[in-house]
Design a protein around this motif. Structure first.
Motif, PDB file in Angstrom:
ATOM      1  N   SER A  42      57.739  48.970  23.245  1.00  0.00           N
ATOM      2  CA  SER A  42      56.640  48.449  24.068  1.00  0.00           C
ATOM      3  C   SER A  42      55.609  49.538  24.337  1.00  0.00           C
ATOM      4  CB  SER A  42      57.167  47.901  25.392  1.00  0.00           C
ATOM      5  OG  SER A  42      57.980  46.783  25.166  1.00  0.00           O
ATOM      6  N   VAL A  46      51.783  49.163  23.258  1.00  0.00           N
ATOM      7  CA  VAL A  46      50.801  48.849  24.301  1.00  0.00           C
ATOM      8  C   VAL A  46      49.874  50.027  24.617  1.00  0.00           C
ATOM      9  CG1 VAL A  46      50.523  48.185  26.720  1.00  0.00           C
ATOM     10  CG2 VAL A  46      52.216  47.034  25.306  1.00  0.00           C
ATOM     11  N   THR A  47      50.408  51.244  24.693  1.00  0.00           N
ATOM     12  CA  THR A  47      49.552  52.364  25.111  1.00  0.00           C
ATOM     13  C   THR A  47      48.419  52.683  24.144  1.00  0.00           C
ATOM     14  OG1 THR A  47      51.109  54.021  24.257  1.00  0.00           O
ATOM     15  CG2 THR A  47      51.283  53.439  26.597  1.00  0.00           C
ATOM     16  N   THR A  49      46.499  50.789  22.428  1.00  0.00           N
ATOM     17  CA  THR A  49      45.390  49.845  22.548  1.00  0.00           C
ATOM     18  C   THR A  49      44.641  49.997  23.873  1.00  0.00           C
ATOM     19  OG1 THR A  49      46.911  48.140  23.346  1.00  0.00           O
ATOM     20  CG2 THR A  49      46.404  48.141  20.990  1.00  0.00           C
ATOM     21  N   HIS A  50      45.184  50.790  24.788  1.00  0.00           N
ATOM     22  CA  HIS A  50      44.519  51.055  26.060  1.00  0.00           C
ATOM     23  C   HIS A  50      44.009  52.482  26.153  1.00  0.00           C
ATOM     24  CE1 HIS A  50      46.912  47.513  27.201  1.00  0.00           C
ATOM     25  NE2 HIS A  50      45.967  47.302  28.092  1.00  0.00           N
ATOM     26  N   THR A  71      39.297  48.665  25.722  1.00  0.00           N
ATOM     27  CA  THR A  71      40.411  48.303  24.845  1.00  0.00           C
ATOM     28  C   THR A  71      39.993  48.460  23.389  1.00  0.00           C
ATOM     29  OG1 THR A  71      39.776  45.968  24.850  1.00  0.00           O
ATOM     30  CG2 THR A  71      41.433  46.628  26.444  1.00  0.00           C
ATOM     31  N   MET A  88      50.026  42.097  20.626  1.00  0.00           N
ATOM     32  CA  MET A  88      49.328  43.151  21.362  1.00  0.00           C
ATOM     33  C   MET A  88      48.299  43.884  20.508  1.00  0.00           C
ATOM     34  SD  MET A  88      50.203  43.085  24.514  1.00  0.00           S
ATOM     35  CE  MET A  88      50.053  41.329  24.285  1.00  0.00           C
ATOM     36  N   GLN A  91      44.407  43.156  21.658  1.00  0.00           N
ATOM     37  CA  GLN A  91      44.374  43.553  23.068  1.00  0.00           C
ATOM     38  C   GLN A  91      43.168  42.989  23.808  1.00  0.00           C
ATOM     39  OE1 GLN A  91      46.251  44.641  26.077  1.00  0.00           O
ATOM     40  NE2 GLN A  91      47.159  45.259  24.164  1.00  0.00           N
ATOM     41  N   HIS A  94      43.748  39.398  24.450  1.00  0.00           N
ATOM     42  CA  HIS A  94      44.786  39.286  25.482  1.00  0.00           C
ATOM     43  C   HIS A  94      44.201  39.520  26.875  1.00  0.00           C
ATOM     44  CE1 HIS A  94      48.425  40.096  27.754  1.00  0.00           C
ATOM     45  NE2 HIS A  94      47.998  41.313  27.994  1.00  0.00           N
TER      46      HIS A  94
END
Length: 155
Positions: A42, A46-47, A49-50, A71, A88, A91, A94
């Motif tokens: 995860s 996830v990280t 894309t941020h 993003t 994800m 992003q 989302h």
């Protein structure tokens, strides 16, 4: 809770049943690494894309533009990567449409690309290859690790 989120109690029961089965039927040597491996996966998905985008110094009154500027999507190269990223990689979609089924996200790309162009959003619709975005994230971690400490920050 039921008024704001119908089905929340059923979701909670399902989650509790899942962990009951996981913790009682599987040995520690199976579920413990699985839980930590899923957390690592995860984080790896996830990280990037941020964290690959600039942080805002000031309040952003335009929420939609802030989503575009904070993003970056990952472009996957094969069906396995598409599955592994679990939606994800989309992003921006989302963030803008969190309740939309992820199977619908690819159809939004041309719409959001056009929206960004028509509204002169800095950077537009941002995306990078899946390995490029992971490298960008790694480089950011390296930059933060090598940065001088912030004066007055606790150890």
């Amino acid at each position: 809770v039921e008024q704001k989120r119908p089905g929340a109690k059923e979701e909670l029961v399902g989650l509790l049943a899942h962990y009951f089965v996981l913790l009682t039927l599987f040995p520690f040597g199976v579920w413990f690494p699985a839980v930590f491996l899923s957390g690592l996966m995860s984080a790896l998905i996830v990280t990037p894309t941020h964290q690959s985008e600039e942080l805002f110094e000031d309040y952003q009154p335009d929420w939609v533009t802030a989503q575009f500027e904070s993003t970056r999507n990952a472009v996957t190269t094969n069906p396995f990567s598409e599955w592994l990223w679990g939606g994800m990689q989309y992003q921006l979609e989302h963030h803008l449409f969190p309740s939309m089924p992820r199977s619908k996200y690819p159809a939004l790309k041309p719409i959001l690309t056009k929206f960004a162009q028509e509204n002169n959003i800095k950077g537009g619709y941002r995306e990078s290859g899946e390995f490029e975005i992971l490298k960008m994230n790694w480089d950011l971690y390296k930059q933060v690790a090598e940065a001088d400490p912030v004066e007055g920050a606790p150890y």
